[in-house]
Write a protein that holds these residues in place. Structure first.
Motif, short mmCIF file in Angstrom:
data_model
loop_
_atom_site.label_atom_id
_atom_site.label_comp_id
_atom_site.label_asym_id
_atom_site.label_seq_id
_atom_site.Cartn_x
_atom_site.Cartn_y
_atom_site.Cartn_z
N SER A 251 0.87 -1.67 0.20
CA SER A 251 0.24 -0.14 -0.13
C SER A 251 1.68 0.90 -0.41
CB SER A 251 -0.81 -0.20 1.43
OG SER A 251 -1.66 0.87 1.09
N LEU A 252 1.72 1.33 1.06
CA LEU A 252 2.93 2.79 0.96
C LEU A 252 3.25 2.80 -0.34
CD1 LEU A 252 4.16 1.86 4.58
CD2 LEU A 252 2.75 3.94 3.41
N ASP A 253 4.07 1.26 -1.27
CA ASP A 253 4.59 1.55 -2.88
C ASP A 253 3.75 2.27 -3.32
OD1 ASP A 253 6.79 0.80 -1.29
OD2 ASP A 253 6.75 -1.59 -1.46
N SER A 254 2.35 1.84 -3.36
CA SER A 254 1.55 2.15 -4.05
C SER A 254 1.20 3.54 -3.65
CB SER A 254 -0.17 1.42 -4.15
OG SER A 254 -0.90 2.25 -5.49
N GLU A 255 1.17 4.27 -2.95
CA GLU A 255 1.22 5.57 -2.71
C GLU A 255 2.03 6.29 -2.63
OE1 GLU A 255 -0.64 6.09 1.49
OE2 GLU A 255 -1.83 5.66 1.32
N GLN A 256 3.33 5.86 -2.53
CA GLN A 256 4.70 6.50 -3.23
C GLN A 256 4.54 6.56 -4.35
OE1 GLN A 256 8.20 4.79 -1.80
NE2 GLN A 256 9.26 5.93 -3.06
N GLN A 257 4.12 5.89 -4.96
CA GLN A 257 4.20 5.33 -7.02
C GLN A 257 3.63 6.77 -7.17
OE1 GLN A 257 3.29 1.59 -7.82
NE2 GLN A 257 5.52 0.94 -7.57
N GLN A 258 2.31 6.62 -6.76
CA GLN A 258 1.15 7.58 -6.38
C GLN A 258 1.96 8.92 -6.86
OE1 GLN A 258 -2.39 6.89 -4.72
NE2 GLN A 258 -2.88 4.94 -6.29
N LEU A 259 2.67 9.24 -6.06
CA LEU A 259 2.69 10.91 -5.33
C LEU A 259 4.42 10.69 -6.64
CD1 LEU A 259 2.98 10.35 -1.21
CD2 LEU A 259 1.44 11.84 -2.97
N THR A 260 4.86 10.25 -6.73
CA THR A 260 6.38 10.40 -7.58
C THR A 260 5.26 10.85 -9.04
OG1 THR A 260 6.95 8.79 -6.19
CG2 THR A 260 7.95 9.13 -8.52
N ARG A 261 3.99 10.20 -9.63
CA ARG A 261 3.44 10.38 -10.69
C ARG A 261 2.52 11.69 -10.46
NH1 ARG A 261 0.46 6.37 -10.64
NH2 ARG A 261 -1.23 7.04 -10.05
N ARG A 262 2.44 11.83 -9.50
CA ARG A 262 1.80 13.44 -9.38
C ARG A 262 2.47 14.23 -9.34
NH1 ARG A 262 -2.97 12.63 -4.69
NH2 ARG A 262 -4.00 11.27 -5.50
N ILE A 263 3.99 13.96 -8.88
CA ILE A 263 4.91 15.34 -9.14
C ILE A 263 5.41 15.53 -10.63
CG2 ILE A 263 7.01 15.69 -8.10
CD1 ILE A 263 5.95 14.21 -5.56
N SER A 264 5.17 14.35 -11.01
CA SER A 264 6.32 14.59 -12.12
C SER A 264 5.34 15.14 -13.27
CB SER A 264 6.07 12.73 -12.77
OG SER A 264 7.52 12.21 -12.16
N GLU A 265 3.96 15.16 -13.00
CA GLU A 265 2.78 15.53 -12.96
C GLU A 265 2.82 16.87 -14.02
OE1 GLU A 265 -0.76 13.76 -13.39
OE2 GLU A 265 -0.43 12.17 -14.25
N ARG A 266 2.91 17.39 -11.99
CA ARG A 266 3.30 19.07 -11.87
C ARG A 266 4.62 19.24 -12.73
NH1 ARG A 266 -0.83 21.35 -11.42
NH2 ARG A 266 0.06 22.86 -9.74
N ARG A 267 5.82 18.36 -12.49
CA ARG A 267 6.53 19.42 -13.04
C ARG A 267 7.08 19.57 -14.41
NH1 ARG A 267 11.19 15.86 -9.93
NH2 ARG A 267 11.42 16.95 -7.84
N ALA A 268 5.72 18.65 -15.08
CA ALA A 268 5.85 18.54 -16.58
C ALA A 268 4.25 20.03 -16.74
CB ALA A 268 5.00 17.27 -17.25
N ALA A 269 3.54 20.03 -15.84
CA ALA A 269 2.51 21.36 -15.86
C ALA A 269 3.46 22.50 -15.86
CB ALA A 269 1.68 21.20 -15.48
N LEU A 270 4.09 22.64 -15.21
CA LEU A 270 5.15 24.08 -14.83
C LEU A 270 6.41 23.60 -16.54
CD1 LEU A 270 6.04 23.84 -11.07
CD2 LEU A 270 4.77 24.85 -12.29
N ARG A 271 6.46 22.48 -17.23
CA ARG A 271 7.43 23.67 -17.63
C ARG A 271 6.44 23.21 -19.13
NH1 ARG A 271 9.77 18.82 -16.00
NH2 ARG A 271 8.59 17.20 -17.19
N LEU A 272 4.91 23.05 -19.43
CA LEU A 272 4.32 23.08 -20.20
C LEU A 272 3.61 24.01 -20.33
CD1 LEU A 272 4.20 19.44 -21.68
CD2 LEU A 272 5.34 21.24 -22.66
N GLY A 273 2.89 24.80 -21.42
CA GLY A 273 2.10 25.72 -20.72
C GLY A 273 0.52 24.84 -21.61
N PRO A 274 -0.38 25.34 -21.49
CA PRO A 274 -2.08 24.74 -21.42
C PRO A 274 -2.15 24.40 -22.74
CG PRO A 274 -2.70 27.16 -20.09
CD PRO A 274 -0.53 27.42 -20.93
N GLY A 275 -1.57 24.66 -23.91
CA GLY A 275 -1.11 23.91 -25.06
C GLY A 275 -0.18 23.50 -25.62
#
Length: 376
Positions: A251-275
């Motif tokens: 369960s902790l590994d799954s939560e950690q993977q989800q957090l890592t994925r969300r962090i990656s998505e947020r970083r990608a969103a910061l690097r990329l604009g809406p378009g």
């Protein structure tokens, strides 16, 4: 079953080997439990206060029970009985039955029931007498080692490098009626002694049999069963702990993977604009399309002629308004529109001239062209 070519099936051979290993492990486990149970019973029995009953007269068939020591209560009169099917006949009184429960029974075997043999060993064998005697029981007595009970006297030194002792042995069948009697009466242990033939000074009795029969201190505890239950409970608890740990870890590994994925998505969103454009590209585009006050001021300073003074400068979106003093206000429209940074220059208020002012006060508005920050 045989495999191809008449050879034994490897699956069957593997199964047999596994079964043999399991049986061996089970045997070792049972031996360990028995050894630990014996040690526990002996240790607790040594320090537990329990009555001691002496049985005499086995050679005549009529046993006399004498209460040698008791932790509490009044001493009992000696009781006599025979053994019938492992029980006393006639039946014992309630007081004697209570005295036997949890007691230590001691008996002295008749000389006709015991085989005595003097043995001689090297002096260096003192520490290994048990193993040396046990391996020779088949040769020293008429009984196999599994059917014999035996003991020996304290060794005495006969010469500089030799010792001698007295071996006392008898058959387990001789003691079986007493063992059944003691077990049925609820005794905690049974001890049998043998008196060696006198030769000079009176020798000490030899203990040939000592067995714990009931639970610890006669309380009805089954120590082997308790040990097995404790070990099984500990094993079950360990298995449950491992399962819980594995579940929580997953369960902790799954939560950690989800957090890592969300962090990656947020970083990608910061690097990329809406378009989907990069943030750097958006900043560059904004720099090229948004007016800069410094650039506007610099462009105006280049477009306006000498003798023209700017008193107010306002930038509103893509429009700029300039207020100031000049000698020829209409010519400023043409000069401002010549600049690539401005277009559609007009007067947004009337041009005036005061008596005390050196020139005309102008109010010009122009549109700022999106050419700031270009590479040209």
């Amino acid at each position: 079953m045989a495999g191809p070519g008449g050879e034994p099936d490897p699956v069957i051979q593997t199964g047999r080997r596994v079964m043999a290993i399991l049986l061996e492990v089970r045997g070792l486990f049972d031996e360990w439990v028995a050894a630990v149970a014996g040690t526990v019973d002996a240790a607790i029995g040594r320090y537990a206060r329990r009555p001691c009953i002496v049985l005499a007269g086995e050679s005549t068939g009529v046993l006399t029970a004498r209460l040698q020591s008791t932790p509490k209560g009044q001493p009992l009169a000696d009781g006599s009985f025979r053994i019938a099917n492992g029980r006393p006949s006639p039946a014992l009184t309630a007081d004697w039955q209570a005295a036997f429960r949890g007691s230590r029974i001691e008996t002295h075997l008749a000389s006709g029931q015991v085989l005595f043999r003097p043995l001689d060993f090297p002096k260096q064998a003192v520490d290994f007498l048990d193993g040396m005697i046990r391996t020779q029981i088949d040769r020293l007595t008429p009984w196999p080692a599994d059917d014999a009970v035996f003991g020996w006297s304290a060794p005495s030194q006969t010469s500089q490098d030799r010792i001698e002792l007295m071996l006392a042995a008898t058959s387990k069948q001789e003691l079986e009626p007493l063992v059944q009697l003691a077990a049925n009466l609820g005794a905690q242990s049974l001890v049998a002694f043998a008196a060696p033939p006198a030769a000079g000074e009176t020798p000490a009795d030899i203990r040939v049999f000592d067995r714990t029969l009931g639970g610890t201190s006669g309380r009805g505890f089954d120590t082997p069963r308790i040990l097995r239950a404790v070990l099984l409970s500990a094993g079950a608890a360990a298995a449950v702990a491992l399962l819980v740990g594995a579940y929580v870890g997953n369960s902790l590994d799954s939560e950690q993977q989800q957090l890592t994925r969300r962090i990656s998505e947020r970083r990608a969103a910061l690097r990329l604009g809406p378009g989907g454009d990069s943030a750097v590209g958006l900043l560059a585009r904004r720099k090229q399309t948004s007016p800069s006050s410094v650039v506007v001021l610099e462009a105006l300073s280049k477009a306006l002629p000498d003798g023209t003074y700017v008193t107010e400068l306002r930038i509103d979106g893509d429009k700029v308004q300039v207020v100031g003093m000049t000698q020829d206000a209409p010519s400023l429209i043409r000069l401002i529109e010549k600049s690539p940074q401005f277009a559609r220059a007009t007067f947004f208020a009337p041009t005036t001239r005061a008596q005390n002012e050196p020139g005309e006060r102008f109010h010009i508005e122009a549109r700022i062209t999106p050419s700031f920050g270009s590479n040209t």
